[in-house]
Each structure stands twice: as C-alpha cells, then as structure tokens.
Design a protein around this motif. Structure first.
Motif, mmCIF file in Angstrom:
data_model
loop_
_atom_site.group_PDB
_atom_site.id
_atom_site.type_symbol
_atom_site.label_atom_id
_atom_site.label_comp_id
_atom_site.label_asym_id
_atom_site.label_seq_id
_atom_site.Cartn_x
_atom_site.Cartn_y
_atom_site.Cartn_z
ATOM 1 N N GLY A 80 -1.688 -3.336 9.730
ATOM 2 C CA GLY A 80 -0.400 -3.813 9.230
ATOM 3 C C GLY A 80 0.759 -3.270 10.056
ATOM 4 O O GLY A 80 0.657 -3.101 11.277
ATOM 5 N N PHE A 81 1.867 -2.991 9.377
ATOM 6 C CA PHE A 81 3.092 -2.579 10.080
ATOM 7 C C PHE A 81 2.846 -1.361 10.982
ATOM 8 O O PHE A 81 3.259 -1.344 12.133
ATOM 9 C CB PHE A 81 4.183 -2.231 9.065
ATOM 10 N N GLY A 85 -0.372 0.487 11.511
ATOM 11 C CA GLY A 85 -1.613 0.422 12.294
ATOM 12 C C GLY A 85 -1.524 -0.601 13.413
ATOM 13 O O GLY A 85 -2.011 -0.367 14.530
ATOM 14 N N ASN A 92 -9.203 -4.157 9.547
ATOM 15 C CA ASN A 92 -8.455 -4.250 8.284
ATOM 16 C C ASN A 92 -9.471 -4.370 7.150
ATOM 17 O O ASN A 92 -10.652 -4.126 7.358
ATOM 18 C CB ASN A 92 -7.444 -5.401 8.330
ATOM 19 N N LYS A 152 -14.760 -2.611 9.709
ATOM 20 C CA LYS A 152 -14.449 -1.222 9.335
ATOM 21 C C LYS A 152 -15.528 -0.275 9.850
ATOM 22 O O LYS A 152 -15.225 0.816 10.339
ATOM 23 C CB LYS A 152 -14.367 -1.110 7.802
ATOM 24 N N SER A 179 -4.365 4.050 8.425
ATOM 25 C CA SER A 179 -3.053 3.449 8.161
ATOM 26 C C SER A 179 -3.206 2.371 7.095
ATOM 27 O O SER A 179 -2.904 1.202 7.321
ATOM 28 C CB SER A 179 -2.469 2.908 9.461
ATOM 29 N N ILE A 180 -3.702 2.825 5.964
ATOM 30 C CA ILE A 180 -3.991 1.925 4.833
ATOM 31 C C ILE A 180 -3.214 2.430 3.616
ATOM 32 O O ILE A 180 -2.709 3.556 3.629
ATOM 33 C CB ILE A 180 -5.514 1.865 4.547
ATOM 34 N N PRO A 181 -3.115 1.624 2.559
ATOM 35 C CA PRO A 181 -2.422 2.113 1.369
ATOM 36 C C PRO A 181 -3.046 3.421 0.857
ATOM 37 O O PRO A 181 -4.275 3.566 0.820
ATOM 38 C CB PRO A 181 -2.602 0.966 0.369
ATOM 39 N N ARG A 224 -6.033 3.643 -1.480
ATOM 40 C CA ARG A 224 -7.329 3.162 -0.982
ATOM 41 C C ARG A 224 -8.086 4.257 -0.215
ATOM 42 O O ARG A 224 -9.258 4.097 0.105
ATOM 43 C CB ARG A 224 -7.151 1.936 -0.065
ATOM 44 N N LEU A 273 -12.738 5.707 1.261
ATOM 45 C CA LEU A 273 -13.310 5.950 2.595
ATOM 46 C C LEU A 273 -14.198 7.191 2.653
ATOM 47 O O LEU A 273 -14.865 7.417 3.662
ATOM 48 C CB LEU A 273 -12.180 6.126 3.629
ATOM 49 N N THR A 280 -1.540 8.396 8.222
ATOM 50 C CA THR A 280 -0.111 8.022 8.265
ATOM 51 C C THR A 280 0.457 7.771 6.861
ATOM 52 O O THR A 280 1.595 7.365 6.725
ATOM 53 C CB THR A 280 0.094 6.703 9.053
ATOM 54 N N ASN A 303 1.646 7.545 2.779
ATOM 55 C CA ASN A 303 2.571 8.157 1.821
ATOM 56 C C ASN A 303 2.205 7.707 0.423
ATOM 57 O O ASN A 303 1.925 6.517 0.202
ATOM 58 C CB ASN A 303 4.012 7.690 2.105
ATOM 59 N N ILE A 310 8.108 8.037 9.781
ATOM 60 C CA ILE A 310 8.787 7.095 10.673
ATOM 61 C C ILE A 310 8.722 5.699 10.056
ATOM 62 O O ILE A 310 7.623 5.179 9.804
ATOM 63 C CB ILE A 310 8.088 7.074 12.059
ATOM 64 N N TYR A 311 9.864 5.094 9.816
ATOM 65 C CA TYR A 311 9.879 3.746 9.245
ATOM 66 C C TYR A 311 9.202 2.770 10.221
ATOM 67 O O TYR A 311 9.305 2.929 11.447
ATOM 68 C CB TYR A 311 11.329 3.328 8.953
ATOM 69 N N SER A 312 8.558 1.745 9.669
ATOM 70 C CA SER A 312 7.774 0.831 10.520
ATOM 71 C C SER A 312 8.613 0.206 11.637
ATOM 72 O O SER A 312 8.146 0.078 12.771
ATOM 73 C CB SER A 312 7.134 -0.270 9.678
HETATM 74 N N1 LIG Z 1 5.674 0.557 6.341
HETATM 75 C C1 LIG Z 1 6.268 1.701 6.669
HETATM 76 O O1 LIG Z 1 7.466 1.754 7.010
HETATM 77 C C2 LIG Z 1 5.459 2.986 6.690
HETATM 78 C C3 LIG Z 1 5.999 4.086 7.361
HETATM 79 C C4 LIG Z 1 5.251 5.257 7.459
HETATM 80 C C5 LIG Z 1 4.018 5.334 6.825
HETATM 81 N N2 LIG Z 1 3.542 4.264 6.139
HETATM 82 C C6 LIG Z 1 2.230 4.414 5.471
HETATM 83 O O2 LIG Z 1 1.230 3.930 6.357
HETATM 84 C C7 LIG Z 1 0.212 3.241 5.626
HETATM 85 C C8 LIG Z 1 0.153 1.798 6.114
HETATM 86 O O3 LIG Z 1 1.423 1.197 5.870
HETATM 87 P P1 LIG Z 1 1.749 -0.267 6.397
HETATM 88 O O4 LIG Z 1 3.170 -0.501 6.071
HETATM 89 O O5 LIG Z 1 1.252 -0.426 7.790
HETATM 90 O O6 LIG Z 1 0.844 -1.133 5.396
HETATM 91 P P2 LIG Z 1 0.484 -2.674 5.476
HETATM 92 O O7 LIG Z 1 1.356 -3.382 6.441
HETATM 93 O O8 LIG Z 1 0.414 -3.141 4.066
HETATM 94 O O9 LIG Z 1 -1.004 -2.647 6.077
HETATM 95 C C9 LIG Z 1 -2.053 -2.055 5.390
HETATM 96 C C10 LIG Z 1 -3.314 -2.335 6.175
HETATM 97 O O10 LIG Z 1 -4.377 -1.603 5.570
HETATM 98 C C11 LIG Z 1 -5.533 -2.479 5.546
HETATM 99 N N3 LIG Z 1 -6.480 -1.941 4.564
HETATM 100 C C12 LIG Z 1 -6.328 -1.801 3.237
HETATM 101 N N4 LIG Z 1 -7.422 -1.216 2.702
HETATM 102 C C13 LIG Z 1 -8.286 -0.995 3.744
HETATM 103 C C14 LIG Z 1 -9.575 -0.444 3.867
HETATM 104 N N5 LIG Z 1 -10.225 0.042 2.796
HETATM 105 N N6 LIG Z 1 -10.132 -0.372 5.092
HETATM 106 C C15 LIG Z 1 -9.501 -0.862 6.177
HETATM 107 N N7 LIG Z 1 -8.269 -1.403 6.137
HETATM 108 C C16 LIG Z 1 -7.669 -1.470 4.932
HETATM 109 C C17 LIG Z 1 -4.934 -3.816 5.214
HETATM 110 O O11 LIG Z 1 -5.857 -4.834 5.508
HETATM 111 P P3 LIG Z 1 -5.798 -6.256 4.766
HETATM 112 O O12 LIG Z 1 -4.465 -6.845 5.110
HETATM 113 O O13 LIG Z 1 -6.957 -7.001 5.336
HETATM 114 O O14 LIG Z 1 -5.949 -5.946 3.285
HETATM 115 C C18 LIG Z 1 -3.752 -3.811 6.184
HETATM 116 O O15 LIG Z 1 -4.147 -4.149 7.490
HETATM 117 C C19 LIG Z 1 0.602 3.331 4.140
HETATM 118 O O16 LIG Z 1 -0.090 4.392 3.542
HETATM 119 C C20 LIG Z 1 2.089 3.620 4.177
HETATM 120 O O17 LIG Z 1 2.517 4.393 3.078
HETATM 121 C C21 LIG Z 1 4.214 3.070 6.085
#
Ligand SMILES: NC(=O)c1ccc[n+]([C@@H]2O[C@H](COP(=O)([O-])OP(=O)(O)OC[C@H]3O[C@@H](n4cnc5c(N)ncnc54)[C@H](OP(=O)(O)O)[C@@H]3O)[C@@H](O)[C@H]2O)c1
Length: 248
Positions: free
Chosen positions: A9-10, A12, A30, A51, A64-66, A69, A73, A89, A91, A128-130
């Motif tokens: 996602g954002f 990863g 993913n 995976k 870099s997953i929720p 979840r 793993l 990564t 939060n 770091i914001y995405s």
């Molecule tokens: N967004 C931000 O600004 C930001 C900043 C810093 C840290 N973070 C943290 O970084 C993490 C990812 O954030 P994000 O914004 O990149 O989230 P996101 O865009 O929602 O992406 C999440 C990714 O995780 C995948 N996923 C979910 N469960 C999984 C599993 N069991 N195995 C493999 N992949 C899995 C999803 O795949 P599917 O789409 O196929 O379900 C998706 O590709 C979160 O914990 C968030 O708190 C985010």
C-alpha cells in the motif's frame, strides 16, 4: 540486499519502488495475491510474489500492514532465521484497528508487536507520513532532509534499519530500544511533523504518552470532519500542517 516486503500500500509500495531503484532485490506481497499488486509498485524492478515467497531467501523483512493484522504473522515469522532483520512500519490506530487494552494501558505499540511475534524487530518509517515518504526523499547532504527515528533492541537490526532509512532518502536517528519507542508513536512531536535531524532529539525527549493519545484523537476528529471515514490519505500539506500544530 534481499528484501521482502509484506504490504504493497502507501508505505510498502513506496519502499518497494525505492529499494528496487537503489539496486536491492525486492519481493513484495499483499493479502490478496501478486496479480492484484499495482504495476506502479513494480515499476523499478520489485517482484510481486505470494506472502510465503516474500518470506523466503531474504536478509530483511519489512512489515507494512495494518497493525491489527500483525499477530496473524507469528506462525510464519517463527520459520524465519533468527538473523533475519524484521522492520515494522506500523502504528496502533484505535479508530481503525480494534482497541487493544494492553496498549491503552500504556504498553508501547512495538513492545506489543514483539510479544505477539515472539521475536525482535526494528521500528522505522512509522513516523513518516505516506506522502512525505513518497515526495520528500532527499540526498544525504540536503539541509532540510526529513529525519526518522529508528528503535531496536539488537545492534544488527538497528544498523540495518538505519542504513535502509538513509537509503530511502531520510536521515536516520538512533531512538533507543523498543521499550523507548512510544516516543515515536502517533501524536508524538516527531510524528508526521517532518522534523530534521537537528530537531529530532528534542522532539523525542519532549514526548508525553498521554498527550500523544489526546493529540491522535484530535487529529482523527479533524480528518473525519474533513474527509469522512473513507480511509483516504489526505495531501501532505494538510497532514503535516495539522501535525505540526498539534504535536510539536
Ligand atoms: N499511511 C501512512 O501515512 C503511514 C505512515 C507511517 C506508517 N504507517 C503504517 O504502515 C502500515 C501500512 O500502512 P499503509 O498506509 O501503507 O496501509 P495500506 O495502504 O492500507 O496498505 C496495507 C497493505 O497491507 C496488505 N496486507 C494486509 N494484511 C496483510 C497480510 N496479512 N499479509 C500481507 N499483506 C497484508 C494490504 O494488502 P491488500 O490490499 O491485498 O489487503 C495492503 O497492501 C500501517 O500499519 C500503518 O499504520 C502508515
């Protein structure tokens, strides 16, 4: 280096693009399967995999997953060699994840993660914001390069995570152990505020967990008022300005 990334996602997706562009061998997965990964994530050479494949023959695994979840793993991560560096990564965001009582009572997010996974991790890029990660990578000598704290309990995990943060275009700062990592959680002064390396030590030392929680709640109330609950990531200016107003 051989890098596996779980989550495309954002965060990863940006890391997959950037580390492939730097010449690393990157496999990214993913939850739905390799055919669903955005081709843009693969545009610099990262390989879309399952995976299971993302976890084999790697030096580093980036999670870099929720947050909620991550415990799923544990069985597969138990198969990883002990020396594999796992960098998380994530939060804890109670508005998005379920409420976790231990964290609500003060356990640092990443202490909970290490307990659930049963292995050491490094924590990096979580502050770091995405859009900052995507747009604000800069060369090492840039005077306004954004800095990112790195927490870890093992020296090798810290060294590798700091080197990768630097390669991703940000100044890495040793923020101590995983027990100290609450100082870089949501709502903390360094969180989404684009602080530089000279500002980061003070931001970490000014952190106050109770205030971080209140600031996180306030920030989410503002997002919801402006954007509803659609789960979109607003533009960088909006988030960084709001975070600087609230968190610094
Ligand atoms: N967004 C931000 O600004 C930001 C900043 C810093 C840290 N973070 C943290 O970084 C993490 C990812 O954030 P994000 O914004 O990149 O989230 P996101 O865009 O929602 O992406 C999440 C990714 O995780 C995948 N996923 C979910 N469960 C999984 C599993 N069991 N195995 C493999 N992949 C899995 C999803 O795949 P599917 O789409 O196929 O379900 C998706 O590709 C979160 O914990 C968030 O708190 C985010």
């Amino acid at each position: 280096m051989k890098i596996g990334i779980l989550g495309s996602g954002f965060i990863g997706g940006t890391l997959a693009r950037r580390f492939s562009a730097c010449g690393h061998t990157v496999k990214v997965a993913n939850s739905r399967g390799p055919e669903t990964i955005d081709p843009d994530v693969l545009s610099t050479g990262a390989h879309a995999v399952t995976k299971e494949e993302a976890l084999t023959d790697i030096d580093v695994l980036i999670l870099s997953i929720p947050f909620i979840r991550i415990p799923d793993l544990a069985p597969v991560l138990a198969e990883l060699p002990a020396e594999t560096v796992v960098i998380d990564t994530s939060n804890y965001i109670p508005m998005r994840d379920d409420r976790i009582e231990a964290i609500e009572k003060g356990k640092p997010d990443s202490v909970w993660v290490t307990e659930k996974l049963g292995r050491p991790i490094a924590k990096a890029w979580n502050s770091i914001y995405s859009a900052t990660l995507k747009e604000m990578n800069r060369p090492a000598d840039h005077p306004e390069r954004v800095a990112a704290p790195v927490a870890a309990d093992r020296e090798r995990d810290r060294d590798v995570a700091m080197a990768l943060v630097e390669e991703s275009g940000f100044d890495a700062y040793d923020a101590g152990t995983i027990a100290d990592s609450w100082r870089q959680q949501c709502g903390a002064p360094c969180y989404c505020t684009e602080v530089t390396l000279s500002e980061l030590p003070e931001a970490l030392s000014n952190a106050d967990l109770e205030r971080s929680r209140r600031r996180q709640d306030l920030a989410f109330a503002v997002y919801e008022e402006r954007f509803g609950t659609s789960g979109i990531n607003p533009g960088r200016d909006f988030i960084v300005q709001l975070s600087r107003l609230l968190n610094l």
